[in-house]
Design a protein around this motif. Sequence first.
Motif, short mmCIF file in Angstrom:
data_model
loop_
_atom_site.label_atom_id
_atom_site.label_comp_id
_atom_site.label_asym_id
_atom_site.label_seq_id
_atom_site.Cartn_x
_atom_site.Cartn_y
_atom_site.Cartn_z
N ARG B 371 0.83 -1.21 0.00
CA ARG B 371 0.00 0.00 0.00
C ARG B 371 0.86 1.27 0.00
O ARG B 371 0.55 2.25 -0.67
N MET B 372 1.94 1.23 0.77
CA MET B 372 2.85 2.38 0.78
C MET B 372 3.52 2.55 -0.58
O MET B 372 3.73 3.67 -1.06
N LEU B 373 3.87 1.45 -1.18
CA LEU B 373 4.53 1.49 -2.49
C LEU B 373 3.60 2.12 -3.53
O LEU B 373 4.01 2.97 -4.33
N LEU B 374 2.34 1.70 -3.51
CA LEU B 374 1.38 2.28 -4.46
C LEU B 374 1.23 3.79 -4.21
O LEU B 374 1.14 4.58 -5.14
N ALA B 375 1.22 4.17 -2.94
CA ALA B 375 1.01 5.58 -2.62
C ALA B 375 2.22 6.42 -3.00
O ALA B 375 2.09 7.48 -3.61
N ASP B 376 3.42 5.95 -2.64
CA ASP B 376 4.61 6.77 -2.76
C ASP B 376 5.53 6.38 -3.92
O ASP B 376 6.35 7.19 -4.35
N GLY B 377 5.47 5.15 -4.33
CA GLY B 377 6.35 4.68 -5.40
C GLY B 377 7.80 4.52 -5.00
O GLY B 377 8.66 4.34 -5.86
N ALA B 378 8.10 4.58 -3.71
CA ALA B 378 9.50 4.54 -3.27
C ALA B 378 9.98 3.09 -3.12
O ALA B 378 9.25 2.22 -2.64
N HIS B 379 11.21 2.87 -3.53
CA HIS B 379 11.75 1.52 -3.55
C HIS B 379 11.82 0.87 -2.18
O HIS B 379 11.81 -0.34 -2.06
N ARG B 380 11.92 1.70 -1.13
CA ARG B 380 12.13 1.10 0.20
C ARG B 380 10.98 0.16 0.57
O ARG B 380 11.18 -0.82 1.28
N TYR B 381 9.80 0.48 0.08
CA TYR B 381 8.65 -0.38 0.40
C TYR B 381 8.76 -1.72 -0.34
O TYR B 381 8.45 -2.78 0.21
N ALA B 382 9.18 -1.65 -1.59
CA ALA B 382 9.38 -2.89 -2.34
C ALA B 382 10.52 -3.71 -1.74
O ALA B 382 10.46 -4.95 -1.71
N ASP B 383 11.55 -3.03 -1.26
CA ASP B 383 12.65 -3.75 -0.60
C ASP B 383 12.14 -4.54 0.59
O ASP B 383 12.53 -5.69 0.81
N GLU B 384 11.27 -3.92 1.37
CA GLU B 384 10.75 -4.62 2.54
C GLU B 384 9.81 -5.75 2.16
O GLU B 384 9.77 -6.79 2.81
N MET B 385 9.02 -5.52 1.11
CA MET B 385 8.17 -6.62 0.63
C MET B 385 9.02 -7.83 0.26
O MET B 385 8.73 -8.97 0.60
N GLU B 386 10.10 -7.53 -0.45
CA GLU B 386 10.97 -8.62 -0.89
C GLU B 386 11.62 -9.32 0.30
O GLU B 386 11.65 -10.56 0.37
N ARG B 387 12.14 -8.52 1.22
CA ARG B 387 12.83 -9.11 2.36
C ARG B 387 11.91 -9.99 3.18
O ARG B 387 12.24 -11.11 3.55
N VAL B 388 10.73 -9.47 3.48
CA VAL B 388 9.84 -10.23 4.35
C VAL B 388 9.27 -11.45 3.62
O VAL B 388 9.07 -12.52 4.20
N LEU B 389 9.04 -11.32 2.31
CA LEU B 389 8.49 -12.44 1.56
C LEU B 389 9.46 -13.60 1.50
O LEU B 389 9.09 -14.76 1.76
N TYR B 390 10.71 -13.31 1.16
CA TYR B 390 11.68 -14.40 0.94
C TYR B 390 12.23 -14.99 2.23
O TYR B 390 12.93 -16.01 2.18
N ASN B 391 11.97 -14.33 3.34
CA ASN B 391 12.56 -14.81 4.57
C ASN B 391 11.49 -15.15 5.61
O ASN B 391 11.19 -16.32 5.83
N ALA B 392 10.88 -14.13 6.19
CA ALA B 392 9.92 -14.41 7.27
C ALA B 392 8.69 -15.12 6.76
O ALA B 392 8.22 -16.10 7.37
N VAL B 393 8.11 -14.65 5.66
CA VAL B 393 6.91 -15.30 5.14
C VAL B 393 7.24 -16.71 4.64
O VAL B 393 6.62 -17.70 5.03
N ALA B 394 8.25 -16.79 3.78
CA ALA B 394 8.56 -18.09 3.17
C ALA B 394 9.01 -19.10 4.21
O ALA B 394 8.70 -20.29 4.13
#
Lengths: 704, 704
Positions: B371-394
């Motif tokens: 949601r933050m990424l859609l609002a702001d377009g800043a990479h930091r949100y996508a970085d966190e999505m990636e980090r949490v997806l590949y580690n904590a979620v997976a």
Amino acid sequence: MLHPDVHPDPTVAHRVATRTGPAQPTPDAVATLHPLGLDDVRLDPAGLLGQWQARNAAATLPHCVAQLDRAGALDNLRRLRDRDGNGGNGNGDRDGNGGNGNGDGCGAFTGMWFSDSDVYKTLEAAAWELARPQPGTELRDFLESTVALLAQVQDADGYLNSYVMAERPDRRWQELHWSHELYCAGHLFQAAVATARVGVGNSLETVARRLADLLLDRFGPDGVEAVCGHPEVETALVELYRSTGHRPYLNLARRFVDLRGRGLLNAERFGPVYLQDHVPVRDADEVAGHAVRQLYLLAGVVDVAVETGDHSLLAAARRLWDSAYLTKTYVTGAHGSRHRDEAYGDPYELPPDRAYAETCAAVASFQWNWRMLLADGAHRYADEMERVLYNAVAGSTALDGTHFFYSNPLQLRTGHDGSDSDAPDRRMPWYACACCPPNLARLMASLQAYTASGDGHGVQLHLYAAGTVHATVHGRPVRVTVRTGYPWAGRVEVGVRAESTEPWTLALRIPGWCQDYRVEADGADVTVDDGYLRLTRDWSSGTVTLELAMPPRLVAAHPYVDAVRGCLALIRGPLVYCLEQADLPPGTRLEDVRLDPAAPLGTAEVAGGPPDAVALTVGGIVAPPGPAALYRAGTTPPTGSGARIRLSAVPYFLWGNRDPGPMRVWIPVDTDTSTGTDTSTGTDTSTGAGAVRTDRRPHPGGAG
Amino acid sequence: MLHPDVHPDPTVAHRVATRTGPAQPTPDAVATLHPLGLDDVRLDPAGLLGQWQARNAAATLPHCVAQLDRAGALDNLRRLRDRDGNGGNGNGDRDGNGGNGNGDGCGAFTGMWFSDSDVYKTLEAAAWELARPQPGTELRDFLESTVALLAQVQDADGYLNSYVMAERPDRRWQELHWSHELYCAGHLFQAAVATARVGVGNSLETVARRLADLLLDRFGPDGVEAVCGHPEVETALVELYRSTGHRPYLNLARRFVDLRGRGLLNAERFGPVYLQDHVPVRDADEVAGHAVRQLYLLAGVVDVAVETGDHSLLAAARRLWDSAYLTKTYVTGAHGSRHRDEAYGDPYELPPDRAYAETCAAVASFQWNWRMLLADGAHRYADEMERVLYNAVAGSTALDGTHFFYSNPLQLRTGHDGSDSDAPDRRMPWYACACCPPNLARLMASLQAYTASGDGHGVQLHLYAAGTVHATVHGRPVRVTVRTGYPWAGRVEVGVRAESTEPWTLALRIPGWCQDYRVEADGADVTVDDGYLRLTRDWSSGTVTLELAMPPRLVAAHPYVDAVRGCLALIRGPLVYCLEQADLPPGTRLEDVRLDPAAPLGTAEVAGGPPDAVALTVGGIVAPPGPAALYRAGTTPPTGSGARIRLSAVPYFLWGNRDPGPMRVWIPVDTDTSTGTDTSTGTDTSTGAGAVRTDRRPHPGGAG
């Protein structure tokens, strides 16, 4: 050289008979050492232990008595007396003369369902305190009125528990995993034993025995197989046996110990480990679960073991001691690594910030170690008593004696939510779960009884405190007078008088933390044995001066203690130190401070602190604020270019007596200067270390 | 060079209209980026994300459906249908044709009082999954029968909550601090939105709107001022507004957000911080309390902010993002440092062993960042999505897709009590509190929708996954085909087709962890902007090859993270690695292993692991066992004389798939060899790093 007034009292024998204190093994018990009588030891109010005992009498204990009223614990009992109808009180006595007039008994049950135990622990504390002269009658009035109240409200069959009687009368003994019924009974027994030993409020023993006899009926050899979710009744029943001589109480205690670990408790909510019901005590090799429950259980285990000569049980206790003190104890002597379940963690799981380190667990550790010390006579138990007393126990109480920590963390960070009731940044006057303050009160009121012991052939000094010790050696009275500024200074002057010229042995404990000491033994034959300096001679008149080198030292944790890797603690004598925000220059964040392990250690006054209190000083570095990123590539933290600073550390037990703020025991080491220098034998600024006789001994369980 | 079958489908436009996925801002929303349609992105089942999505469909989702029956969650609803009398069901429909025949509805309410939410999340997952062709009818049968059941048991006034209706019918809406009524309602709304967007089980939207309209009556502008103890309804109401166009739902969501932090909740048990009711969202500057509640709330906050153009609310969300990701996030992307209260800790309180790191918090972090990424377009949100997806979620899910971790620690010690239900050493098929598995199922079923976005002027690729992306740019269809072995390899081959020759911008995210990359842009104009490589040209036909240098690297935590001082983590690409006992020589204790930061890092196959999976190798030392003492004088740990060893680390998300045993992400550094070497740009064994164009950028919020 001894000060001329070391022996102010020319009479060696103070009286023929002495009253007994807590944890009093019978003559038949398996015991290496024996406690002295309650009146045999007097703490000088000028010494730190004496100050604590005096503060307890003047502030903590009256505070507890008042809080019992405010919190409703006494009203919970009064309500049973005052209510209409016959719900549970078969005594027919409703005239209310047992009440103290502060409560009308109206309203619903208040507070925790085990609030009776707060009353009992306060009664126990009052009993021990009443062994000494009192300035007024308030304490005795409290004790007598409360004892009368308990006698009034006790059920005809002996049952007594204000919560169950008022709120769940049909559930007696039905929910032992949760109800604390036997736990409360245990504290009643301990209070009764104290009153009986001191000779006050004697009818409390009648109340206790009526309840204990009910327990025998229900849970005895022909009764239900059950244990209580919260151990305590085990040690209490043994003490009641010791006080009354009624062996079925001991047998019931042994039965409770033996039935534990067999899955008798409903463990649905917390699991069996929490309740120490996952493994029989004899098979256990790891302390686990709720820390206070584990430690109370172990006190009872030792009591049962020594009174029944059960060596396998004692072996289990020693094994569990290793587990506790080699893998699960904080450097402050505290126990309990997890807020969740108030529990022990895995081995070496010892986070300083989330240390639960409950005050009651510290008290329980002290009590368990005293029992182990009497059984085995080994110094490691006395070392742990000292460590926990001077740090975890003492740190729980504010200087005013009326504010307390329930949990005792070793670190508060900048940004800590001090309003968090689970981990407040300041001591509170009372807690919804009020177990700790009255536990402190009963310990402090009887503290003198834990400082020394006898074995019929001599006297052993375990905890050094200014004061006087009377004992009987070879059937003849002796008196030992101690003059010391311990723990602020390491010099202990001991004067001895004995009526007989027959040689005997005075044993002085060399603390586990002490690596150098000097003794002037006045012609005695000196041996060193298991942490004790044993001085044998004709002690009809003699003096000993023990000089314990007390240099500030840096202490590291075992490498498995991940939570404090790269950190060192500052310790001097038995006292653990800490850094507080209040001692840092304005604008310096505690988390930026690094310790320079190569810098000299020094001592100083505690600014604005108690007289005699010693602060430590050490060189440090204020690391420059690094990048904000939480994680970054690279192998070493940014360091080395920070400003040099002289750090001042205060005794941990004094922390939080100024404005609330960040605090830490474990200080990160500046990695640029961590060259492996061992400063543990660095310059001692408080004693003449240069002339000290070196006698280094490893103390595997000690704090360095 | 592109593989010849990169563009297997010659048709650029796959269809005219596309169904929408989760978190679908309206055209009026404040948004920098826009999600693509649910059908616009297809994950190649050969890629890792595609494998996860396929496993979810084949294993996790059917497992959840089965467990809802086994655990009684569906029976709790069936019981409302089947019971005699008229207790709450005003629909008069009792023929039971909505049931699936597995339960007879007898018995008492089973499980957690919010078990309805497990049903709703599974329904949502089923809906997203039904957007793809199914091998059988089971999933659709489950969805349709359950939707029918819900319609049957809903009360005449629209109320629906199986626990309250069955057990506490007189307490509707009376205990919102505890009851989860609005939380359950929110998950119902999200399920209904999913069914509506996918075009299945349409009557669920009717059920949802009837309940939502009841909420409007009770809690709307003329109603009661209240909030729910567990946020969730806020984001759900906005989604329901987006799906239905009914603006009062949005207004109610805003009202719930604005009423929070005003002490409306009974905080007696947990305190207001736990409930995020201690401070209004607009004034908050620190994430705190129960982590899942905080993160769900923040998802709703962003949804409200973007739909109402509320910039102050969005600013609060950005501020709280800083608090979360600069001070309170694990290197795995996980949130929640405390088992007690399932809560955030203080800033920098990030213990690896007692990380609560709830799976649901990881899912929520992913959703909030999207949601933050859609609002702001800043990479930091996508970085966190990636980090949490590949580690904590997976990492929460076993290779078999049917066992799950609820909490996701970063360390298990030797001696850990793996039977501890609070911190088991292996994944479980289900939990008494079963929030996590269906949460994973709904995320994985819709995962493709989170990997890319559009903005009308181009396409942005955020998460690299083998697959195909369709979008509309300047009103004309485009197709982007991605071929990559990411995250095992850093090479991303992108083929583009567009119907129009009008230039537009393809944006490729340069992950925060990436310090070197090379791009072959096929003649495009290349700029780098806020973490995105922006490639502009006529994309009627083009190819791009992005080579992300993916050397193994060592990562350190901020010095304030005391719990991992002196340790480093091994990371490669987005994947955090860990050491497991299973990879150590027999007899080597994991706690004795030290990392040699000067040793070269390498890669290897994961022995017995999934194909393509990459293990890391690094030099280490097995420290000799030191003295047993827990504390000892001295400044440095015993080290340096241990045996050298080659360590093998597996991706964190794969841990615990062999025999249970000790594991750790943070590895203590051998202090003798910690010379400050920065190996983050060390030899890359997997990509041709020598030819890489260097473009280092600091990513304050990224994992190095």
